[in-house]
Structure formats: C-alpha cells, structure tokens
Design an enzyme around this catalytic site. Structure first.
Site, short mmCIF file in Angstrom:
data_model
loop_
_atom_site.label_atom_id
_atom_site.label_comp_id
_atom_site.label_asym_id
_atom_site.label_seq_id
_atom_site.Cartn_x
_atom_site.Cartn_y
_atom_site.Cartn_z
N PRO A 2 48.83 29.92 41.25
CG PRO A 2 49.41 27.83 40.23
CD PRO A 2 49.67 28.75 41.43
CD GLU A 3 43.83 33.46 41.90
OE1 GLU A 3 42.65 33.56 42.18
OE2 GLU A 3 44.74 34.29 42.39
CE LYS A 51 43.61 27.36 44.56
NZ LYS A 51 44.38 28.31 45.22
CG ASN A 165 46.64 35.77 47.84
OD1 ASN A 165 46.31 35.94 48.68
ND2 ASN A 165 47.82 36.84 47.63
NE ARG A 250 48.88 31.85 50.10
CZ ARG A 250 47.91 30.94 50.28
NH1 ARG A 250 46.79 31.54 50.36
NH2 ARG A 250 48.07 29.73 50.18
#
Ligand SMILES: [Zn+2]
Length: 273
Positions: A2-3, A51, A165, A250
């Site tokens: 999640p961003e 976040k 990411n 990532r």
C-alpha cells in the site's frame, strides 16, 4: 504494497463508518491486547499518517495499525458476509450498530495512549497527504545522504511519508533519472520539483479507485509493472530489477532511454509483484 493514497482511502472509509459512533463490538486478536475491550467508547476519528492508521477512541486511546505488504481494513454493513480473507487472518474487529470494520493480516496492531502516538509515528518525515507537509524539509531529508540511491531515499518513510514501491518507480521516471542514481547527483532543477511532483501524484490518486500517474485512461502507469513492454514516451523496452539493501528487495521499473543513470546489469523479463 500500500502507498500513502491507499492508506488515506482506508482511513477515510474507517472514519466514515466509525467516527462519532459508540463501539458495540471490539475484538483485537493479538496476544498483547486480546483482553482489551473497547465497547461503550466512541470512535473520535481515524487518520492516516504516512502509511500508518490511527483510530482515536474516547478515553485517550489510539489503535495503531499498519498494512505493510498485504494488510487491509474492510468495512461491512452489519449482516453482510465478510469477504476480506479466511477468519484466521482477522486481526481486529471494531463495530457499531450499523457497520463493522474488519482488519485482515495487519502486521502491526497496538493500542496506545493517544498522547503517545509519537512513539508509533514520530519517526516519520513530512507526510505527503498530511497537514504537516513541508516540501523543503522533505527534500532536505532526501538529500541528507547524497550517496544513497534515490529510490531507497524515496521509500524511507523517515525522509517523507507516503511513497511506496509503485510511486518510487513512477516518480523516478517523471524525474528522468534511474532509481539507482545517488540522491546527491540529482540535477538541481529536478530536485526542486521532486516534493511537489510526489505530492501531486498522491493527491491525484487519493480519491481514485485505480491508481494513475499518466493522466490517461487505459495506460495508468508509465513504468511500474510494465516490463518488457515499450515505454509510453520513447518505445524502449521497460526494464525491471530489484532494488534494496539485501533484506528487502523490491521490483523496480525504469526506461533505460528516458532515465539516464546507474542501473543493474541484470534484468528479468517478467516479474510479478
Ligand atoms: Zn522511455
């Protein structure tokens, strides 16, 4: 992963369902707080901080949760079937007489005094979607270690809070440099634009169900997830490689033509997120 925009949307859904209402159901399924009973207390508000999610509850309590890679909060009308995953993945249930919020796969769930929230989120840099947003401080934080790879600096929530990411790759594309460029080598004109560009991406997607950085429908992202398809700008094949400190790699996407700068030699043709 999640961003900041996803977490912001989750906070809004929870706030709409719970704020101003008294809890009639409370179940925290983590050993440390399994006996905590929040029923009879009203939820004051639910806020996103980077976040992190902060659910403030009457009596000076805050339920702090973090979604990390695949956690989520779902809200259901009472009587509806819950569909967020198998029961053993449920970590938290908060409900009132109308609706129930169910937290699935939450790797972080803790009950704090609201006065101690800084212990959970005090390390965060300026929040791209928060009231404390400070573009100069965010940029100063990113440039603080000029040898650090830009992509890593952008993901570090202590520098600025909210980039995950996907936006890391997209932002480096928009800045016209690879994510492996040392932060200190970012040309000054682009460094100046960075904070505003990052904020614009998150703000534009705060209210959107489908994330878009391109502004065009059907092609929502410039590079993320697109290897080895052609770049939307120059038709060069998009590349993907892992970036990370070895403990957390990532998948990172870039266009070798539009984005000059250092990059790993090896790429994989396909990568699932
Ligand atoms: Zn390109």
């Amino acid at each position: 992963m999640p961003e900041g925009d996803t977490v912001w949307q989750a906070a809004r859904r929870l706030d709409e369902a719970l704020a101003g209402r008294v809890l009639t159901r409370s179940d925290l399924r983590v050993p440390r707080f399994a006996t905590a009973d929040l029923t009879g207390r009203a939820v004051l508000d639910v806020a996103a901080r980077g976040k992190h999610l902060l659910t403030r509850i009457e009596g000076g309590l805050t339920l702090h949760s973090h979604l990390r890679m695949d956690g989520s909060w779902k809200v259901y009308e009472n009587g509806r079937r819950w569909s967020g995953g198998p029961g053993h993945q449920i970590r938290a249930i908060l409900g009132n007489t109308d609706r129930t919020a169910v937290g699935y796969r939450l790797p972080v769930l803790e009950l704090l005094r609201t006065a101690d929230e800084h212990r959970a989120v005090g390390h965060l840099g300026p929040d791209l979607l928060g009231p404390d947003w400070d573009p100069d401080q965010a940029l100063a934080n990113i440039l603080q270690d000029p040898t650090r790879e830009l992509g890593e600096a952008l993901l570090d929530q202590r520098n600025l809070a909210g980039i995950g990411n996907v936006y890391k790759s997209e932002l480096c594309f928009l800045l016209g440099v690879t994510p492996w460029l040392p932060a200190g080598a970012l040309p000054a004109d682009r460094a100046e634009k960075l904070p505003a560009l990052a904020k614009r991406l998150l703000e534009a997607n705060r209210d959107r169900p489908i994330r878009s950085t391109t502004g065009s429908r059907g092609q929502d992202l410039f590079v993320y997830g697109r290897a080895p398809r052609p770049c939307l700008r120059c038709r060069t094949s998009i590349r993907v490689a892992d970036q990370g400190d070895g403990s957390r790699e990532r998948p990172t996407y870039w266009c070798p033509t539009c984005q000059p700068g250092p990059a790993p030699a090896t790429t994989r043709r396909r990568h699932t997120n």
